[in-house]
Design a protein around this motif. Structure first.
Motif, PDB file in Angstrom:
ATOM      1  N   ALA A  20      -9.600  71.331 -55.400  1.00 48.31           N
ATOM      2  CA  ALA A  20      -9.629  71.706 -56.813  1.00 48.31           C
ATOM      3  C   ALA A  20      -8.267  72.230 -57.276  1.00 48.31           C
ATOM      4  O   ALA A  20      -7.801  71.919 -58.377  1.00 48.31           O
ATOM      5  N   ILE A  21      -7.617  73.021 -56.422  1.00 55.52           N
ATOM      6  CA  ILE A  21      -6.294  73.541 -56.777  1.00 55.52           C
ATOM      7  C   ILE A  21      -5.273  72.403 -56.803  1.00 55.52           C
ATOM      8  O   ILE A  21      -4.405  72.352 -57.689  1.00 55.52           O
ATOM      9  N   GLY A  27      -2.983  67.374 -62.104  1.00 55.53           N
ATOM     10  CA  GLY A  27      -3.357  67.131 -63.499  1.00 55.53           C
ATOM     11  C   GLY A  27      -2.509  67.864 -64.523  1.00 55.53           C
ATOM     12  O   GLY A  27      -2.704  67.700 -65.730  1.00 55.53           O
ATOM     13  N   GLY A  28      -1.557  68.686 -64.046  1.00 53.03           N
ATOM     14  CA  GLY A  28      -0.650  69.349 -64.975  1.00 53.03           C
ATOM     15  C   GLY A  28      -1.100  70.715 -65.455  1.00 53.03           C
ATOM     16  O   GLY A  28      -0.414  71.354 -66.265  1.00 53.03           O
ATOM     17  N   LYS A  29      -2.243  71.197 -64.968  1.00 49.52           N
ATOM     18  CA  LYS A  29      -2.686  72.535 -65.370  1.00 49.52           C
ATOM     19  C   LYS A  29      -1.781  73.607 -64.771  1.00 49.52           C
ATOM     20  O   LYS A  29      -1.640  74.699 -65.334  1.00 49.52           O
ATOM     21  N   VAL A  76       3.269  77.711 -57.109  1.00 49.49           N
ATOM     22  CA  VAL A  76       3.321  76.270 -56.897  1.00 49.49           C
ATOM     23  C   VAL A  76       4.733  75.910 -56.455  1.00 49.49           C
ATOM     24  O   VAL A  76       5.705  76.239 -57.121  1.00 49.49           O
ATOM     25  N   ARG A  77       4.839  75.257 -55.311  1.00 51.24           N
ATOM     26  CA  ARG A  77       6.148  74.921 -54.761  1.00 51.24           C
ATOM     27  C   ARG A  77       6.554  73.474 -55.022  1.00 51.24           C
ATOM     28  O   ARG A  77       7.712  73.166 -55.244  1.00 51.24           O
ATOM     29  N   SER A  78       5.586  72.573 -54.960  1.00 57.85           N
ATOM     30  CA  SER A  78       5.919  71.150 -55.084  1.00 57.85           C
ATOM     31  C   SER A  78       4.916  70.452 -55.985  1.00 57.85           C
ATOM     32  O   SER A  78       3.873  70.000 -55.538  1.00 57.85           O
ATOM     33  N   ALA A  79       5.263  70.361 -57.255  1.00 55.22           N
ATOM     34  CA  ALA A  79       4.386  69.674 -58.202  1.00 55.22           C
ATOM     35  C   ALA A  79       4.893  68.261 -58.492  1.00 55.22           C
ATOM     36  O   ALA A  79       4.196  67.437 -59.043  1.00 55.22           O
ATOM     37  N   ARG A  80       6.137  67.982 -58.098  1.00 66.03           N
ATOM     38  CA  ARG A  80       6.741  66.680 -58.384  1.00 66.03           C
ATOM     39  C   ARG A  80       6.186  65.616 -57.456  1.00 66.03           C
ATOM     40  O   ARG A  80       6.159  65.775 -56.244  1.00 66.03           O
ATOM     41  N   ARG A  81       5.753  64.527 -58.040  1.00 66.72           N
ATOM     42  CA  ARG A  81       5.293  63.386 -57.262  1.00 66.72           C
ATOM     43  C   ARG A  81       6.075  62.149 -57.669  1.00 66.72           C
ATOM     44  O   ARG A  81       6.549  62.039 -58.797  1.00 66.72           O
ATOM     45  N   LEU A  82       6.205  61.222 -56.746  1.00 67.69           N
ATOM     46  CA  LEU A  82       6.847  59.965 -57.062  1.00 67.69           C
ATOM     47  C   LEU A  82       5.841  59.061 -57.763  1.00 67.69           C
ATOM     48  O   LEU A  82       4.646  59.097 -57.470  1.00 67.69           O
ATOM     49  N   SER A  83       6.319  58.267 -58.693  1.00 71.19           N
ATOM     50  CA  SER A  83       5.460  57.352 -59.438  1.00 71.19           C
ATOM     51  C   SER A  83       5.609  55.947 -58.884  1.00 71.19           C
ATOM     52  O   SER A  83       6.734  55.427 -58.790  1.00 71.19           O
ATOM     53  N   TYR A  84       4.500  55.353 -58.521  1.00 70.28           N
ATOM     54  CA  TYR A  84       4.508  54.007 -57.959  1.00 70.28           C
ATOM     55  C   TYR A  84       3.774  53.073 -58.912  1.00 70.28           C
ATOM     56  O   TYR A  84       2.556  53.124 -59.023  1.00 70.28           O
ATOM     57  N   PRO A  85       4.514  52.224 -59.643  1.00 70.72           N
ATOM     58  CA  PRO A  85       3.872  51.331 -60.613  1.00 70.72           C
ATOM     59  C   PRO A  85       3.142  50.182 -59.934  1.00 70.72           C
ATOM     60  O   PRO A  85       3.656  49.570 -58.996  1.00 70.72           O
ATOM     61  N   ILE A  86       1.949  49.900 -60.409  1.00 68.66           N
ATOM     62  CA  ILE A  86       1.169  48.773 -59.909  1.00 68.66           C
ATOM     63  C   ILE A  86       0.974  47.798 -61.063  1.00 68.66           C
ATOM     64  O   ILE A  86       0.362  48.123 -62.082  1.00 68.66           O
ATOM     65  N   GLY A  87       1.528  46.615 -60.897  1.00 67.43           N
ATOM     66  CA  GLY A  87       1.449  45.617 -61.954  1.00 67.43           C
ATOM     67  C   GLY A  87       1.373  44.222 -61.383  1.00 67.43           C
ATOM     68  O   GLY A  87       0.925  44.010 -60.252  1.00 67.43           O
TER      69      GLY A  87
END
Length: 241
Positions: A20-21, A27-29, A76-87
């Protein structure tokens, strides 16, 4: 996320709290640098005792998602995620271009096996037909990002595994077979907890959530050439369709 009390055979309460955390962060909360509510407030939110909350926070700390500062709280230490586009054209290196300095794929092994009903349906062949199975882990800047299992028709790609070891690129290997281009036919995404092997190979804490992608690629004539099952740590990656 709805939290249910721990029952035999179910998901432990501390793991549900950690999930949940994580979702609050994903989710950006909660953003990087934000302070989490106190253990007492989290215990009240999840109807749990503080020991259970503390265990959930310890797991998140092991993952590097949060960190405790004495006298100040947990942040919060690491909120950054890499974005992987699926197309239509989904390629690991192209999808992460500009987001990481170094990309690498480790070949874990390969074998010839008989296609299961699921693999056969994806590749448009009969169950029991020979297929090439390839296992690998991909990483960015030394951090594991994907655990993949790929199946290919043996009749068409008998020595694919050897070629991919030499060329280190699925796209380059397909080109060596005369397939200059290929596209994504379908992608199905789900989520689940990492198993023991995935936890070890992806350097995750117990209970980590994976995004699971089931993908089928086809050649210019629409004939399936590969079926891949890829598992991405949800705390490190987001899949953008």
């Amino acid at each position: 996320m709805t939290i249910t009390r721990d029952v035999a055979g179910g998901i432990a309460l501390w793991r549900q709290i950690a999930d949940a955390i994580r979702l609050d962060i994903v989710g950006g909360k909660l953003a990087e640098g934000d302070r989490l509510p106190t253990e007492a407030l989290l215990a009240e939110r999840f109807s749990a005792n503080r020991h259970t909350v503390r265990r959930a926070l310890a797991v998140l700390a092991d993952e590097g998602v949060v960190g405790a500062e004495q006298g100040r709280g947990t942040f919060v230490r690491s909120a950054r995620r890499l974005s992987y586009p699926i197309g239509k054209r989904t390629r690991f290196s192209e999808g992460l271009a500009g987001q990481a300095r170094a990309l690498a794929t480790q070949h874990l092994g390969d074998r010839i096996e008989n296609a299961s009903a699921t693999v056969a349906a994806a590749l448009g062949i009969k169950p029991g037909t020979k297929v090439v199975r390839i296992e690998g882990v991909s990483s960015a800047d030394g951090r594991p990002l994907s655990r993949a299992t790929t199946w290919l028709p043996y009749r068409r790609f008998a020595d694919f595994a050897q070629r991919v070891i030499e060329r280190r690129s699925f796209t380059a290997v397909f080109a060596s077979y005369g397939i200059a281009d290929y596209v994504r036919s379908s992608t199905r995404i789900s989520a689940r907890h990492a198993d023991v092997e995935e936890t070890k190979l992806l350097d995750l804490a117990p209970g980590a959530i994976l995004l699971v992608s089931e993908a089928i690629d086809v050649d210019a004539e629409g004939v399936p050439i590969s079926y891949a099952l890829s598992r991405f740590p949800a705390a490190r990656m987001e899949l953008v369709v």
